[in-house]
Design a protein around this motif. Structure first.
Motif, PDB file in Angstrom:
ATOM      1  N   TYR A  81       0.847  -1.195   0.000  1.00 14.94           N
ATOM      2  CA  TYR A  81       0.000   0.000   0.000  1.00 14.94           C
ATOM      3  C   TYR A  81       0.881   1.242   0.000  1.00 14.94           C
ATOM      4  O   TYR A  81       1.947   1.262   0.614  1.00 14.94           O
ATOM      5  CB  TYR A  81      -0.883   0.044   1.251  1.00 14.94           C
ATOM      6  CG  TYR A  81      -1.866  -1.090   1.381  1.00 14.94           C
ATOM      7  CD1 TYR A  81      -3.110  -1.038   0.775  1.00 14.94           C
ATOM      8  CD2 TYR A  81      -1.540  -2.223   2.144  1.00 14.94           C
ATOM      9  CE1 TYR A  81      -4.024  -2.080   0.911  1.00 14.94           C
ATOM     10  CE2 TYR A  81      -2.444  -3.269   2.285  1.00 14.94           C
ATOM     11  CZ  TYR A  81      -3.683  -3.190   1.673  1.00 14.94           C
ATOM     12  OH  TYR A  81      -4.578  -4.217   1.817  1.00 14.94           O
ATOM     13  N   GLN A  82       0.400   2.279  -0.667  1.00 15.31           N
ATOM     14  CA  GLN A  82       1.065   3.576  -0.606  1.00 15.31           C
ATOM     15  C   GLN A  82       0.380   4.490   0.403  1.00 15.31           C
ATOM     16  O   GLN A  82       1.002   5.394   0.941  1.00 15.31           O
ATOM     17  CB  GLN A  82       1.076   4.233  -1.995  1.00 15.31           C
ATOM     18  CG  GLN A  82       2.001   5.438  -2.105  1.00 15.31           C
ATOM     19  CD  GLN A  82       2.073   5.963  -3.527  1.00 15.31           C
ATOM     20  OE1 GLN A  82       1.057   6.108  -4.201  1.00 15.31           O
ATOM     21  NE2 GLN A  82       3.275   6.255  -4.000  1.00 15.31           N
ATOM     22  N   ASP A  83      -0.879   4.243   0.666  1.00 10.14           N
ATOM     23  CA  ASP A  83      -1.670   5.045   1.598  1.00 10.14           C
ATOM     24  C   ASP A  83      -1.962   4.208   2.844  1.00 10.14           C
ATOM     25  O   ASP A  83      -2.576   3.140   2.752  1.00 10.14           O
ATOM     26  CB  ASP A  83      -2.977   5.477   0.931  1.00 10.14           C
ATOM     27  CG  ASP A  83      -3.741   6.514   1.750  1.00 10.14           C
ATOM     28  OD1 ASP A  83      -3.677   6.462   2.998  1.00 10.14           O
ATOM     29  OD2 ASP A  83      -4.398   7.370   1.134  1.00 10.14           O
ATOM     30  N   PHE A  84      -1.539   4.695   4.010  1.00 13.03           N
ATOM     31  CA  PHE A  84      -1.731   3.925   5.237  1.00 13.03           C
ATOM     32  C   PHE A  84      -3.201   3.698   5.553  1.00 13.03           C
ATOM     33  O   PHE A  84      -3.562   2.704   6.191  1.00 13.03           O
ATOM     34  CB  PHE A  84      -1.020   4.610   6.414  1.00 13.03           C
ATOM     35  CG  PHE A  84      -1.729   5.821   6.969  1.00 13.03           C
ATOM     36  CD1 PHE A  84      -2.588   5.702   8.053  1.00 13.03           C
ATOM     37  CD2 PHE A  84      -1.510   7.087   6.425  1.00 13.03           C
ATOM     38  CE1 PHE A  84      -3.238   6.810   8.590  1.00 13.03           C
ATOM     39  CE2 PHE A  84      -2.151   8.200   6.956  1.00 13.03           C
ATOM     40  CZ  PHE A  84      -3.016   8.067   8.029  1.00 13.03           C
ATOM     41  N   GLN A  85      -4.073   4.619   5.122  1.00 10.00           N
ATOM     42  CA  GLN A  85      -5.502   4.446   5.378  1.00 10.00           C
ATOM     43  C   GLN A  85      -6.027   3.202   4.677  1.00 10.00           C
ATOM     44  O   GLN A  85      -6.894   2.501   5.207  1.00 10.00           O
ATOM     45  CB  GLN A  85      -6.270   5.688   4.907  1.00 10.00           C
ATOM     46  CG  GLN A  85      -5.963   6.957   5.685  1.00 10.00           C
ATOM     47  CD  GLN A  85      -6.683   7.014   7.027  1.00 10.00           C
ATOM     48  OE1 GLN A  85      -7.270   6.029   7.493  1.00 10.00           O
ATOM     49  NE2 GLN A  85      -6.647   8.167   7.677  1.00 10.00           N
ATOM     50  N   ASP A  86      -5.499   2.914   3.495  1.00  9.81           N
ATOM     51  CA  ASP A  86      -5.928   1.710   2.780  1.00  9.81           C
ATOM     52  C   ASP A  86      -5.479   0.457   3.530  1.00  9.81           C
ATOM     53  O   ASP A  86      -6.225  -0.525   3.627  1.00  9.81           O
ATOM     54  CB  ASP A  86      -5.355   1.707   1.366  1.00  9.81           C
ATOM     55  CG  ASP A  86      -5.938   2.816   0.491  1.00  9.81           C
ATOM     56  OD1 ASP A  86      -7.046   3.278   0.797  1.00  9.81           O
ATOM     57  OD2 ASP A  86      -5.259   3.219  -0.470  1.00  9.81           O
ATOM     58  N   LEU A  87      -4.267   0.479   4.059  1.00  4.70           N
ATOM     59  CA  LEU A  87      -3.794  -0.672   4.840  1.00  4.70           C
ATOM     60  C   LEU A  87      -4.678  -0.889   6.057  1.00  4.70           C
ATOM     61  O   LEU A  87      -5.026  -2.028   6.399  1.00  4.70           O
ATOM     62  CB  LEU A  87      -2.336  -0.458   5.255  1.00  4.70           C
ATOM     63  CG  LEU A  87      -1.683  -1.592   6.058  1.00  4.70           C
ATOM     64  CD1 LEU A  87      -0.183  -1.653   5.766  1.00  4.70           C
ATOM     65  CD2 LEU A  87      -1.899  -1.434   7.562  1.00  4.70           C
TER      66      LEU A  87
END
Length: 415
Positions: A81-87
């Motif tokens: 993931y590049q966006d921690f919110q997605d993780l």
């Protein structure tokens, strides 16, 4: 605060419904130099307890390197993931490691709690005292298992030093001298890590790195050398000093100082064009409310004395050096030492590589706390105590004033 921290028992962290293996599924947020190292220590010390199932970073090469490490050392292929919110929205992730620049700790930490994740967060806990206070409250209300990455508490030599102090081996203790000295050649200034040749706005998500920090055009130096700038770091005070005020609290039974005076500056590598904010030369004096004093110094121009703490009691001295050597010396009193003191023998212990083992033990302690088998040794409130010391030093230095801490009001003011 000490009573609350000591009484805190880690409740078992609930594993996701998708996790049927029994191993704790970890998402790794920030896999630069520190995150990459921590992952290595996880596999070295707790391979059977956890599985890294997701990795996240805003720089594509760090992300690829971390994925390769998981595949090589863990035997599985993690999601990226590049966006921690997605993780954090990944329901299979039970816990996260946050090893990002300190200005990103606060939003990531609160979002991880909201997503129901247990957390291992690198020190300092937050970029400001106020953020840290909010994080303590949120963590304690969440019931999740949180460990702050002040791994000296899991170092066997500091644990031995704590026991020796409690046994009265150095008598009453009112004074600690702590220091961290480094040096490097002019072509390799401290914290001026090499910027990768391929670094660009296309493979480095600059806006996600900035977060709530002041908006600027793409700057690879700030991105890869963030410790040198106030927008993202407290410099020596929060990157180095916090470890040593924390371990002084641990060994000597202290918590938060009543006052701090700090000074220093940028004394080295002062060529035209150097845009650093944070100092390479730094000293801080701490007074505590119960006649206790820390004298701290750090300098990036000489490494002869290295890193360590001198715990100086009126009947003896314990020094821990470079996280691997412990020395004990009883006081001589000019040849007139009381019999109880003169009977004590010097002690010298050298354990090469002991810091690696401490990091492994610190991570394992967190994982076992998630399983309900242990208490975390560095819960959020303890991490905030350490961070407050660092922030007080930064604030004193930047304002050129002595700073006072009111522990009842949980606020600071300048003298």
């Amino acid at each position: 605060m000490k009573t609350t921290a000591a009484a805190a028992v880690a409740a078992p962290g609930i594993l996701s419904a998708q996790n049927t293996s029994g191993a704790i599924h970890i998402g790794w947020i920030g896999v630069g130099s520190r995150g990459y190292y921590l992952m290595e220590r996880l596999y070295a010390g707790s391979h059977d307890l956890a599985q890294v199932t997701a990795v996240c970073d805003t720089y594509s090469q760090h992300l690829a390197r971390a994925k390769d490490r998981v595949q090589t050392m863990g035997g599985n292929s993690p999601k990226t993931y590049q966006d921690f919110q997605d993780l954090l929205q990944d329901p299979s992730v039970d816990a996260v490691v946050i090893s990002t620049p300190e200005h990103l700790h606060y939003p990531m930490f609160l979002a991880a709690l909201k997503a129901g994740k247990n957390i291992y967060i690198e020190k300092p806990l937050a970029h400001t005292i106020e953020e840290g206070e909010a994080m303590v409250l949120a963590a304690e209300q969440s019931g999740k298992v949180v460990q702050v990455g002040t791994q000296n508490r899991s170092n066997s030599l500091y644990q031995q030093a704590k026991e020796m102090v409690e046994q009265g081996m150095i008598g009453d203790i009112h004074y600690v001298r702590a220091f961290w000295y480094r040096n490097s050649l002019p072509d390799n200034p401290a914290w001026r890590y090499k910027v990768p040749d391929d670094a660009s706005p296309q493979n480095s998500d600059w806006s996600k790195f900035l977060g709530a920090a002041p908006q600027r055009d793409w700057d690879p130096h700030r991105y890869f050398q963030w410790r040198l700038y106030w927008d993202y770091s407290g410099g020596i005070a929060t990157d180095l000093l916090v470890h040593q005020t924390d371990i002084t609290n641990f060994v000597c039974g202290q918590s938060v100082p009543a006052s701090c005076m700090a000074s220093g500056g940028i004394y080295r590598w002062t060529a035209a064009g150097d845009d650093r904010d944070t100092p390479d030369t730094f000293s801080a004096i701490y007074e505590y409310g119960d006649k206790f004093h820390i004298n701290y110094s750090s300098y990036f121009g000489n490494d002869h004395y290295g890193y360590g703490e001198n715990f100086m009691g009126n009947e003896g001295t314990i020094e821990v050096l470079n996280r691997q050597i412990l020395n004990f010396y009883p006081e001589k009193f000019g040849g007139k030492a009381p019999a109880s003191v003169s009977a004590r023998k010097e002690l010298h212990v050298d354990l090469p590589g002991n810091d690696n083992k401490a990091v492994e033990a610190h991570i394992k302690n967190w994982l076992e706390a998630i399983q309900g088998k242990a208490k975390v040794i560095a819960p959020t409130r303890v991490g905030q105590e350490a961070a407050i010391s660092g922030h007080l030093a930064t604030l004193s230095f930047r304002n050129n004033k002595k700073i006072l801490w009111d522990d009842q009001a949980r606020k600071y003011h300048f003298a």
